[in-house]
Write a protein that holds these residues in place. Structure first.
Motif, PDB file in Angstrom:
ATOM      1  N   THR A 170      -0.725   8.303  18.038  1.00  0.00           N
ATOM      2  CA  THR A 170      -0.540   7.762  16.680  1.00  0.00           C
ATOM      3  C   THR A 170      -0.945   6.295  16.654  1.00  0.00           C
ATOM      4  O   THR A 170      -1.595   5.838  15.700  1.00  0.00           O
ATOM      5  CB  THR A 170       0.919   7.926  16.229  1.00  0.00           C
ATOM      6  OG1 THR A 170       1.253   9.320  16.254  1.00  0.00           O
ATOM      7  CG2 THR A 170       1.127   7.380  14.839  1.00  0.00           C
ATOM      8  N   TYR A 203       4.929   3.497   2.463  1.00  0.00           N
ATOM      9  CA  TYR A 203       6.177   4.171   2.129  1.00  0.00           C
ATOM     10  C   TYR A 203       6.368   5.468   2.915  1.00  0.00           C
ATOM     11  O   TYR A 203       7.413   6.098   2.828  1.00  0.00           O
ATOM     12  CB  TYR A 203       6.246   4.454   0.630  1.00  0.00           C
ATOM     13  CG  TYR A 203       6.328   3.185  -0.187  1.00  0.00           C
ATOM     14  CD1 TYR A 203       7.504   2.452  -0.244  1.00  0.00           C
ATOM     15  CD2 TYR A 203       5.223   2.713  -0.888  1.00  0.00           C
ATOM     16  CE1 TYR A 203       7.588   1.278  -0.980  1.00  0.00           C
ATOM     17  CE2 TYR A 203       5.298   1.543  -1.623  1.00  0.00           C
ATOM     18  CZ  TYR A 203       6.482   0.834  -1.661  1.00  0.00           C
ATOM     19  OH  TYR A 203       6.553  -0.328  -2.380  1.00  0.00           O
ATOM     20  N   LEU A 204       5.365   5.895   3.663  1.00  0.00           N
ATOM     21  CA  LEU A 204       5.471   7.122   4.443  1.00  0.00           C
ATOM     22  C   LEU A 204       6.282   6.930   5.727  1.00  0.00           C
ATOM     23  O   LEU A 204       6.605   7.901   6.406  1.00  0.00           O
ATOM     24  CB  LEU A 204       4.074   7.651   4.785  1.00  0.00           C
ATOM     25  CG  LEU A 204       3.239   8.106   3.590  1.00  0.00           C
ATOM     26  CD1 LEU A 204       1.847   8.517   4.045  1.00  0.00           C
ATOM     27  CD2 LEU A 204       3.927   9.237   2.867  1.00  0.00           C
ATOM     28  N   THR A 257      -6.788   0.668  11.002  1.00  0.00           N
ATOM     29  CA  THR A 257      -6.457  -0.684  10.545  1.00  0.00           C
ATOM     30  C   THR A 257      -7.349  -1.752  11.162  1.00  0.00           C
ATOM     31  O   THR A 257      -7.690  -2.728  10.500  1.00  0.00           O
ATOM     32  CB  THR A 257      -4.986  -1.030  10.841  1.00  0.00           C
ATOM     33  OG1 THR A 257      -4.743  -0.916  12.241  1.00  0.00           O
ATOM     34  CG2 THR A 257      -4.055  -0.128  10.058  1.00  0.00           C
ATOM     35  N   PRO A 278       0.837  -1.208   0.000  1.00  0.00           N
ATOM     36  CA  PRO A 278       0.000   0.000   0.000  1.00  0.00           C
ATOM     37  C   PRO A 278       0.872   1.258   0.000  1.00  0.00           C
ATOM     38  O   PRO A 278       1.935   1.288   0.613  1.00  0.00           O
ATOM     39  CB  PRO A 278      -0.805  -0.100   1.297  1.00  0.00           C
ATOM     40  CG  PRO A 278      -0.323  -1.290   2.024  1.00  0.00           C
ATOM     41  CD  PRO A 278       0.661  -2.010   1.188  1.00  0.00           C
ATOM     42  N   SER A 279       0.414   2.275  -0.690  1.00  0.00           N
ATOM     43  CA  SER A 279       1.224   3.492  -0.847  1.00  0.00           C
ATOM     44  C   SER A 279       1.527   4.155   0.494  1.00  0.00           C
ATOM     45  O   SER A 279       2.598   4.731   0.663  1.00  0.00           O
ATOM     46  CB  SER A 279       0.526   4.475  -1.787  1.00  0.00           C
ATOM     47  OG  SER A 279      -0.751   4.800  -1.293  1.00  0.00           O
ATOM     48  N   TRP A 280       0.630   4.070   1.461  1.00  0.00           N
ATOM     49  CA  TRP A 280       0.879   4.700   2.755  1.00  0.00           C
ATOM     50  C   TRP A 280       2.036   4.040   3.501  1.00  0.00           C
ATOM     51  O   TRP A 280       2.641   4.656   4.380  1.00  0.00           O
ATOM     52  CB  TRP A 280      -0.372   4.701   3.633  1.00  0.00           C
ATOM     53  CG  TRP A 280      -0.956   3.348   3.894  1.00  0.00           C
ATOM     54  CD1 TRP A 280      -1.977   2.744   3.216  1.00  0.00           C
ATOM     55  CD2 TRP A 280      -0.542   2.411   4.893  1.00  0.00           C
ATOM     56  NE1 TRP A 280      -2.222   1.497   3.721  1.00  0.00           N
ATOM     57  CE2 TRP A 280      -1.350   1.268   4.764  1.00  0.00           C
ATOM     58  CE3 TRP A 280       0.424   2.416   5.882  1.00  0.00           C
ATOM     59  CZ2 TRP A 280      -1.213   0.154   5.588  1.00  0.00           C
ATOM     60  CZ3 TRP A 280       0.561   1.309   6.699  1.00  0.00           C
ATOM     61  CH2 TRP A 280      -0.260   0.195   6.552  1.00  0.00           C
TER      62      TRP A 280
END
Length: 149
Positions: free
Chosen positions: A107, A71-72, A115, A67-69
């Motif tokens: 967080t 990589y954050l 999730t 998932p792209s997130w």
């Protein structure tokens, strides 16, 4: 008992790393210090990977499935190290540790919500109590500073 010792050593290493990063940033600059921190971390991670018993197969990796997130995480790490290096000489170790703890707690609550779809009332209440205690302590410290000035 071994887990208690490891957790204490982990906490000590975080404080020591903050001090080292702050001194490095003071000597060579914030951005340069953050870059050195991540390059050093990458090199040490690669050494640990080479000597671990984990098998890594790059041929089965499909980066489009990630998932792209995800990589954050690197960007978040850069921001945390940058801010920590900047704030360490300006804020007491006690307050900085509390700020980081509160940030990690909330967080984690947000990540759990997105999730797992659940909100832990105990974690929220605990985080709010720590946050209110921090604000209360900051106010007391400010009043004492004003009296002594």
């Amino acid at each position: 008992m071994i887990y208690l010792i490891i957790s204490i050593l982990a906490g000590v290493s975080i404080v020591i790393a903050r001090i080292i990063n702050s001194n490095l940033a003071d000597k060579i600059g914030l951005l340069e210090g953050t870059l050195i921190n991540f390059v050093t971390g990458l090199m040490l991670s690669l050494v640990f990977l080479l000597f671990s018993s984990e098998a890594v197969s790059f041929s089965t990796l499909d980066f489009t499935q990630v998932p792209s997130w995800a990589y954050l995480g690197g960007a978040a790490g850069v921001i945390v190290i940058f801010l920590s290096s900047y704030l360490t000489p300006k804020v007491s170790a006690f307050y900085l540790t509390l700020f980081i703890f509160i940030g990690q707690l909330f967080t984690g609550i947000v990540i759990d919500y997105f999730t797992l779809g659940e909100l832990s009332q105990g974690k929220i209440l605990g985080g709010l109590l720590v946050l209110f205690g921090l604000v209360f302590n900051l106010r007391i410290d400010r009043k004492q500073e004003m009296r002594s000035a």
